[in-house]
Design a protein around this motif. Structure first.
Motif, PDB file in Angstrom:
ATOM      1  N   ASN C  19     -21.346  33.793   2.645  1.00  0.00           N
ATOM      2  CA  ASN C  19     -20.541  33.845   1.419  1.00  0.00           C
ATOM      3  C   ASN C  19     -20.536  35.211   0.752  1.00  0.00           C
ATOM      4  O   ASN C  19     -20.690  35.330  -0.450  1.00  0.00           O
ATOM      5  CB  ASN C  19     -21.069  32.834   0.394  1.00  0.00           C
ATOM      6  N   GLY C 296     -20.422  33.149  -6.718  1.00  0.00           N
ATOM      7  CA  GLY C 296     -20.606  31.706  -6.780  1.00  0.00           C
ATOM      8  C   GLY C 296     -19.381  31.042  -7.384  1.00  0.00           C
ATOM      9  O   GLY C 296     -18.248  31.312  -6.969  1.00  0.00           O
ATOM     10  N   ASN C 297     -19.628  30.245  -8.380  1.00  0.00           N
ATOM     11  CA  ASN C 297     -18.568  29.428  -8.958  1.00  0.00           C
ATOM     12  C   ASN C 297     -17.727  30.210  -9.976  1.00  0.00           C
ATOM     13  O   ASN C 297     -17.578  29.812 -11.118  1.00  0.00           O
ATOM     14  CB  ASN C 297     -19.217  28.215  -9.621  1.00  0.00           C
ATOM     15  N   LEU C 360     -20.931  23.417  -5.327  1.00  0.00           N
ATOM     16  CA  LEU C 360     -21.453  24.544  -4.564  1.00  0.00           C
ATOM     17  C   LEU C 360     -22.893  24.279  -4.132  1.00  0.00           C
ATOM     18  O   LEU C 360     -23.276  24.508  -2.988  1.00  0.00           O
ATOM     19  CB  LEU C 360     -21.389  25.797  -5.443  1.00  0.00           C
TER      20      LEU C 360
END
Ligand code: SF4
Ligand code: SF4
Ligand code: SF4
Lengths: 337, 187, 557
Positions: C19, C296-297, C360
């Motif tokens: 990621n 991340g989010n 996530l």
């Protein structure tokens, strides 16, 4: 909320157990081919008994039912019991064995992950001690007629007609009871069920287990250590003694392919809960089981020795693990901080 | 079936005997027992055990004159360690000697202190600094929290302050099991 | 200049989803100064710096506001110019959710630097250079925040074989080192060169995981002119960026827990630290900011150059956190720590602010018993048997856990990541470790108390002996005197001096009496019956103790 790591690999006890079950299928298929569908009945019986026993025990112990019942561990035990018991054993023998395995050997010792002894082997050992006759009556090759087998299992008919001893058993009986005249070649050659390697049919079932076992290694569910150490040791001891006197001691290929050897190598010895865990420990553990198996097969009173061998080695596991701890990062040159 | 049980029972007896023998044979007896016991005691020197300090209590335990459950500052953990060391049963802390409390240190309210030195004489570890008619103060790092300085103070200016948790002393908690709630709806 | 270099393997490791793409699409941006900076004084391993400012003080950017407390400590600086509004306890970026001393600064918007003078380290002694770096607040920026000046010491031999520069950055989501190497390779290499000189290191190996081709290219270009300095591409496998693992991969050397790597001829620094050293020495700028990955989010993951003390909330506001955000994590998903609130500041240890959501990072499936499958042991890069450690930690058998090398665990999380029973293994290790530390501290305190107690007993004894000796001397003198008096009857019984002495003693006695009256308990009147009962009980207990103490104490006076 949980702490790091925040994401996990998609792995579960259930998926491990299910793959173990899947790996048994080739062996079972060959089993059915040679010895008829009775084994499927036994598997069904054992599975049902295991699940019921598991459910009751979980309930009594106040554990979450759904979570543990679906983990598949009881089924693995059940299938191993069915596969190690004679396929034409009376139904209650299988059920009783399964109950002992699940209730006593597993849950009374603390349930999943806590049992020091391999539950299926505890069941086998107890049953063979208690019912030696029933535990040594195996179907003859080709006696695959399902109705007859069903009758045998559910107790409507005498089984003498279709039952016979396994090659291992025949060998032991002949060598131990008959005068010194009996020889390996003589016994195995005379015996109707004996094929060229491990006894007719048996070597093919063994091959089926081998196939499934190799797949398990490839799936990284078991490591190569135990099967290799087990088979190699069994092969080596048997080989050595048959070189010394091939009239009294059966050859290595026979030992490796007969009885529960293949099943043991990949599915029984490798039970993670009750076995050794360090790489070196695994080698020692499996080699120990093989050695004891050979000794019991050759000199003992019971036809196959894997169950007793496994149980004996189970006792030694904490010791083996303790003395075979692998060197920790940076401590490899004998240094200790 | 009977023979199976007999075999198992026999096995159990043999193993038990072997273990028992090993326990006796390989028992680690060593340096003065008193030292070992004293090393486990928390050295609060509070006298709650009924002895005038940890060492005398250790001596009494070693002689078998005292139970192992009389030291409240040592708490459960201490009792367990003593039980391990001496091969005795783990017991509950004896209530008559006190209860286990979180560690606190004494604090002198310097506005009230009259400098009488009585607390200095009471402190078993010389953790109080002061002189006659001078204000006294407690070296928190050396205070064991024994509370022996509390009763002698004529003006009641000493109090026990629990040690606050800081980022440095914070501890990770024991992980909690989440099995039950997570499966309630499926069970 | 990538040369053929023999790589070594480390045991275990895992390959989680990396990621890393989202946050590397854009170059590094500078995050604006917030309305308030909250700068914790304790930002590195070691002693907490002492505050040098108080509320109301005007400070400049780069001005020291916290002075290193001893040598194992590192200074802290104002990250922009402004006014100190408070020096007080504020919530720390720490899982505990506890506060610690922070300097709160209201920026004046001018961002005015102190006078910056490059440090001429070539004409300084190594100690001077190290002190300079300590006062410039340079610490390891890989996340461990160990004061760098302590590591820039080649040790007894005075030189080092290999300097390992860690650009592996193996944790998922984090890309701050990646973008640093892409954009500031030249400066980073200059920093590396300074470190190499200080350590007298023979060769320099810059280890970068093979999933960062741009960074590799940039660094290879930058090291091209340097002698014995090479970029080594290492296979991507978590935790290849662990200092010990990277040293092992690049040199084959395993540095045991608790040992100095310089004893093995190697030292390892993060690329971010190299850049910070370049800034401190070549530009005269103390450490006031760092590159932080926000990922991340969020809608717009990116790397920012962030002033220390900037609230994480300000930072994620720049990146548009999605509405289902449920937590902030400092660090990556494998080893990061959950933040108690989004108001906590970015500090030197903040390499990444990872924004989490239940999708996530879903809650782990229910924990099952350990089936001893050994997966964790296969994954452990420290060659431990994690399930044994788990078993002992869970049963609180800490001694055994230590015997099984609990403290060699680097808390990488590989074991928990692969465990089919979903056991939060690392939580057990963290628990066990902090219990053991606490116990060790307790033990130390107990040992000190024992020594002090024994000394007190000894002192009391000695005082008693001295007193007895004095008394004996006195009586002896008295007898002599009496004898003398008998011998010379004609002499007056008392000399004038003796009279004077007596008077003095009498006066002293009077004083002592008065004092005693002064010191007499003043709160013994008007007591409630409970209080009296309590006092009686305490007195009884003390009497009892005194009784019991008798055989153990010298005869009472
Ligand atoms: S009760 Fe107090 S004096 Fe007695 S052993 Fe415990 S700490 Fe020491
Ligand atoms: S991976 Fe999990 S279940 Fe397997 S041995 Fe390790 S802790 Fe036990
Ligand atoms: S967290 Fe510790 S025990 Fe687990 S894999 Fe990492 S080093 Fe090994």
């Amino acid at each position: 909320m949980n702490n790091s790591p925040y994401f996990l690999k998609p792995a579960s006890v259930q998926s491990v157990m299910l793959r173990v079950l899947a790996a048994l299928i080739p062996g079972i298929a060959v089993y059915v081919w040679f010895f008829g569908a009775a084994i499927l009945v036994q598997i069904g019986l054992a599975s049902a008994a295991a699940l019921v026993a598991e459910a009751i025990m979980l309930k009594l112990r106040g554990k979450p039912l759904a979570l543990f019942l679906t983990d598949g561990s009881a089924l693995v035990t059940a299938w191993l019991i069915a596969l190690t018991f004679p396929s034409i054993a009376p139904w209650w023998l299988t059920v009783l064995g399964t109950l002992i395995a699940i209730v006593v050997a597993k849950h009374l010792y603390g349930g999943l992950g806590q049992n020091p002894f391999n539950p299926a082997m505890v069941a086998f050992a107890l049953m063979i001690v208690a019912y030696p006759q029933l535990m040594s009556q195996w179907p003859a090759v080709g006696a695959t007629e399902f109705a007859t087998q069903l009758d045998a299992i559910f107790g409507f008919r005498h089984l003498d007609a279709m039952a016979m001893a396994t090659p291992l058993d025949a060998l032991r009986t002949a060598l131990h009871t008959a005068e010194a005249k009996a020889t390996v070649a003589g016994v195995l050659g005379e015996n109707a069920a004996v094929g060229n390697i491990g006894g007719k049919g048996w070597e093919w079932i063994g091959a089926g287990y081998l196939l499934g076992g190799v797949w398990l290694v490839q799936q990284r569910i078991i490591t190569w250590h135990m099967p290799v150490a087990f088979l190699a040791t069994l092969f080596a001891v048997a080989g050595l003694f048959s070189l010394i006197d091939n009239a009294q001691f059966a050859g290595p290929l026979f030992h490796v392919f007969t009885g529960g050897a293949m099943l043991g190598a990949f599915f029984i010895v490798t039970d993670p809960v009750s076995g050794a865990t360090t790489p070196k420990g695994k080698l020692i553990f499996a080699a120990g089981v093989a050695l004891l198996t050979w000794v019991i097969r050759t000199f003992g009173a019971y036809p196959d020795g894997i169950a007793f061998a496994v149980l004996l080695m189970n006792i030694a596991v904490p010791l083996i693990d303790m003395y075979t701890q692998p060197a920790v990062f940076g401590h490899k040159n004998g240094e200790h901080s | 079936m009977i023979s199976a049980i007999l075999v198992m029972a026999l096995g159990a007896i043999v193993l038990g005997a072997a273990l028992g023998y090993a326990a006796v044979k390989f028992r680690v007896e060593g340096d003065p027992l008193v030292e070992k016991i004293d090393a486990i005691l928390p050295q609060t020197q509070c006298g709650q055990c009924g002895f005038p300090g940890c060492k005398p209590y250790a001596e009494a335990i070693a002689k078998g004159e005292a139970e192992i459950n009389q030291c409240p500052p040592g708490g459960e953990e201490g009792i367990r360690k003593l039980a391990d060391l001496l091969g005795r049963e783990v017991k509950e802390l004896s209530a008559e000697h006190g209860i286990e409390k979180p560690k606190a240190v004494a604090f002198i309210d310097e506005q009230i202190c009259i400098g009488c030195t009585l607390c200095i004489q009471a402190c078993p570890v010389d953790a109080i600094i002061g002189a006659a008619k001078q204000m006294h103060t407690i070296v928190a790092d050396q205070c064991t929290g024994c509370e022996l300085c509390l009763p002698p103070c004529p003006v009641n200016c000493i109090s026990m302050e629990p040690l606050p948790e800081s980022v440095e002393t914070w501890k990770w908690k024991y992980p909690v099991f989440a099995i039950k709630p997570a499966t309630k709806e499926v069970a | 200049m990538s040369m053929l270099h023999r790589l070594f393997n480390f045991h275990g490791g895992v390959k989680p989803a990396y990621n890393k793409e989202a946050s590397t699409q854009q170059p590094i941006a500078v995050s604006p100064a917030p309305t308030f900076l909250v700068i914790p004084l304790h930002q590195s391993i070691g002693g907490t710096p002492r505050p040098l400012v108080q509320a109301g003080d005007k400070v400049l950017k780069g001005q020291r506001i916290g002075e290193a407390d001893g040598n194992v400590s590192s200074a802290v600086h104002a990250s922009t110019s402004g006014t100190v509004t408070a020096v007080e306890m504020r919530l720390m970026p720490h899982t505990s959710g506890l506060p610690a001393l922070c300097v709160v600064i209201e920026p004046d918007g001018r961002d005015e630097w102190i006078t910056r003078t490059p440090f001429d380290y070539r004409n300084a002694t190594p100690t001077q250079t190290r002190d300079y770096l300590r006062d410039a607040g340079v610490v390891g920026l890989g996340g461990a925040v160990f004061p760098s000046h302590l590591k820039l010491n080649p040790g007894k031999s005075g030189k080092l074989d290999t300097l390992v520069i860690n650009g592996a950055e193996c944790e998922p989501f984090i890309t701050c080192d990646d973008v640093l190497m892409r954009e500031r390779a030249e400066a980073t290499v200059k920093g590396i060169a300074i470190m190499r000189e200080m350590l007298a290191a023979g060769r320099v190996l810059v280890g970068i995981e093979d999933n960062k081709p741009e960074a590799i290219a940039a660094m290879e270009k930058a090291v091209a002119g340097e002698k014995d300095m090479a970029v080594i591409v290492v296979p991507t496998r978590y935790p290849a960026g662990g200092a010990k693992q990277l040293i092992r991969v690049l040199t084959g050397i395993e540095v045991p827990h608790g040992k100095r790597s310089t004893d093995y001829g190697v030292q390892c620094f993060n690329v971010g630290t190299a850049y910070a050293i370049y800034e401190a020495i070549a530009l005269g700028q103390p450490l006031v900011s760092r590159i932080v990955t926000v990922a991340g989010n969020v809608e717009k993951a990116r790397n920012y150059e962030v002033l220390f003390g900037t609230p994480m909330a300000d930072l994620i506001a720049l990146c548009d956190a999605k509405p289902d955000t449920d937590r902030l994590i400092m660090g990556g998903p494998m080893m990061g720590v959950r933040m108690p609130a989004d108001s906590v500041p970015v500090v030197k240890a903040t390499n990444c602010v990872l924004v989490g959501s239940p999708i996530l990072f879903p809650p782990p499936p229910p924990e099952m018993p350990c089936i001893r499958c050994g997966e964790c042991a296969k994954a452990c890069p420290a060659d431990l048997q994690p399930f044994e450690l788990y078993w002992f930690s869970r049963a609180k058998i800490f001694g055994k856990a230590q015997e099984y090398n609990l403290f060699d665990c680097i808390e990488c999380g590989c074991c928990a990541y692969v465990c089919p029973s979903h056991i939060p293994l690392v939580d057990y290790y963290r628990f066990a470790k902090s219990e053991i530390w606490a116990r060790e501290k307790e033990k130390e305190a107990a040992d000190e108390a024992r020594v002090r107690y024994e000394f007190r007993l000894f002192r009391e004894e000695r005082e008693k002996e001295e007193k007895a000796a004095r008394l004996a001397a006195k009586t002896a003198a008295g007898r002599e005197k009496a004898a003398a008096a008998l011998a010379s009857v004609d002499q007056p019984t008392t000399t004038p001096e003796e009279d004077a002495k007596k008077a003095l003693i009498a006066a002293a006695l009077e004083r002592a009496k008065a004092q005693k009256a002064d010191a007499a308990p003043q709160n013994t009147e008007q007591l409630t019956s409970e209080q009296q009962a309590e006092i009686a009980a305490i007195e009884a207990r003390r009497a009892e103790i005194r009784e019991m103490a008798k055989p153990h104490l010298p005869p009472d006076n």
